[in-house]
Design an enzyme around this catalytic site. Sequence first.
Site, PDB file in Angstrom:
ATOM      1  N   HIS A 164      47.247  43.182  35.294  1.00 36.30           N
ATOM      2  CA  HIS A 164      47.246  41.995  36.160  1.00 36.30           C
ATOM      3  C   HIS A 164      46.579  42.233  37.511  1.00 36.30           C
ATOM      4  CE1 HIS A 164      49.916  39.351  33.730  1.00 36.30           C
ATOM      5  NE2 HIS A 164      50.196  40.516  33.173  1.00 36.30           N
ATOM      6  N   ASP A 371      42.114  41.076  45.122  1.00 39.55           N
ATOM      7  CA  ASP A 371      43.185  40.424  44.373  1.00 39.55           C
ATOM      8  C   ASP A 371      42.768  40.330  42.909  1.00 39.55           C
ATOM      9  OD1 ASP A 371      45.485  39.013  43.831  1.00 39.55           O
ATOM     10  OD2 ASP A 371      45.260  37.671  45.539  1.00 39.55           O
TER      11      ASP A 371
HETATM   12  C1  G6P Z   1      51.684  41.636  41.346  1.00 40.92           C
HETATM   13  C2  G6P Z   1      51.797  42.542  40.139  1.00 40.92           C
HETATM   14  C3  G6P Z   1      53.045  42.256  39.333  1.00 40.92           C
HETATM   15  C4  G6P Z   1      54.246  42.245  40.231  1.00 40.92           C
HETATM   16  C5  G6P Z   1      54.050  41.257  41.381  1.00 40.92           C
HETATM   17  C6  G6P Z   1      55.237  41.253  42.369  1.00 40.92           C
HETATM   18  O1  G6P Z   1      51.363  40.350  40.948  1.00 40.92           O
HETATM   19  O2  G6P Z   1      50.645  42.445  39.330  1.00 40.92           O
HETATM   20  O3  G6P Z   1      53.221  43.228  38.324  1.00 40.92           O
HETATM   21  O4  G6P Z   1      55.404  41.935  39.515  1.00 40.92           O
HETATM   22  O5  G6P Z   1      52.883  41.612  42.086  1.00 40.92           O
HETATM   23  O6  G6P Z   1      55.468  42.529  42.853  1.00 40.92           O
HETATM   24  P1  G6P Z   1      56.855  43.278  42.656  1.00 40.92           P
HETATM   25  O7  G6P Z   1      56.601  44.676  43.142  1.00 40.92           O
HETATM   26  O8  G6P Z   1      57.820  42.529  43.503  1.00 40.92           O
HETATM   27  O9  G6P Z   1      57.210  43.221  41.205  1.00 40.92           O
END
Ligand code: G6P
Length: 474
Positions: A164, A371
């Site tokens: 992602h 991003d």
């Molecule tokens: C990005 C990453 C995700 C993640 C999100 C939120 O979008 O690609 O894998 O879940 O950020 O970050 P966190 O560390 O809170 O899961």
Amino acid sequence: MTRTIIVSNRLPTKVLRTDDGLAFKPSEGGLATGLGSIYKAEGNVWVGWPGMFVEDAAEQEFVTEQLRADSMAPVFLTESEIRDYYEGFSNETLWPTFHYFSQYAVYDAATWEAYVAVNEKFCQAVLAQSGPDDTIWVHDYQLLLLPQMLRKARPQATIGFFLHIPFPSYEMVRALPWRTQLLEGMLGADLIGFHTFSYMRHFLSSVSQLLGLPTVNGQIDTPTRSVQVDAFPMGIDYQRFADAAASEAAQQHEQVYREALHGARIVLSIDRLDYTKGIAERLRAFELLLQRFPEWRGQVSLIMVVVPSRDQVAQYQALKEEIDELVGRINAQYRTIAWSPIQYFYRSFPLEELAALYRMADVGLVTPIRDGMNLVAKEFIASKLDRRGVLILSERAGAARELSDALLINPSDTDQLVQTLHDALVMPEEEQTQRMAEMQALVRRYDVFAWTQLFMSQLTEAKARQRNLATVPL
Ligand code: G6P
């Protein structure tokens, strides 16, 4: 019966500790809606971390029971695993490296060991949930080693992997002491997906230069298997945002906000707190707009929503302080009794309130330094029911590949950003609606459901091709 198992670091539901005991809330992010049709189907399951440290055995059992009813299986992480695998290797090594912030990257053998151990823990959890012929879809940079671990245990399984975040150029990847293991970990999958073709090209180049494997037409041949690689730009649940924007609640919120803002024009910025998002740079550009175009003073406000994130990681804490200071300084210099240049919120908003903000924004300001995709840009577009409003988008967001009707900017070029902000604020309505209509058609069509379907059908095809290869006589 073959089943589908989704695996990601975070479950779509998070557990919170409240005064009344444990509570269950949806996690932020669009993945859950997109994959809802899969993991909620009969027999399928989503494996992941419930977002909180749960140590007590009785509590773990309670959480497991609650989540099981919603087709989820928790992987409980200890405090040291959260520190070393999540905050450490995932967010202090991989995240900065993959976003080209190598100056922030930490190389620490202890956090690497934790990353290996937690990927192994996820592997055991998936194995406990699945059979030999199941389809397993692994998500994101926290679990790069998991496809190979699963492949060893379940040679026949159909395994997909989607990243992602950006996949960076070979020059970034080669700096990682564990680069070989990480690439080999991903190659356990049958199909590897990225948001854009450039990420895919970077990956293929790293695989060929670091592992010496042949890569032809998006296919990598390992000594035993072939792995397919492709681009799948992720979408949003378009209808959900369009419906929220059309709701009575959103319209009421909008009315209240407009009255409070005394008719000022609105520039809107919404992000998770992250140094990759260019939040401080955006604030400086807004300050320069007020300096260079004094006619906007008293006339335009920046509404800036920053959603708290990873607040145990030092770089994130430092950024929070920098933002607080910048907002304070700019507001103190320019504000009047009736007008604030910046309306800053450090928290998340419920959907209807977000929808009201999207509805009323004249300009959506999405200017990340890097991003993977950026779904806020797409949510802004889906919420613009009257098609008025201008999207300013960084050319370094994955979404820029699709949204060529946005005003694309280079986030390091502050002069260009200031001028583009001014241009957006004076853009004729006809041009706004034309650009918006083009982008809406695209975002509506390639929504998150189309994305899921496309990935799953290509995964089935990749596996079928591999079976055919396996049965061709030598
Ligand atoms: C990005 C990453 C995700 C993640 C999100 C939120 O979008 O690609 O894998 O879940 O950020 O970050 P966190 O560390 O809170 O899961």
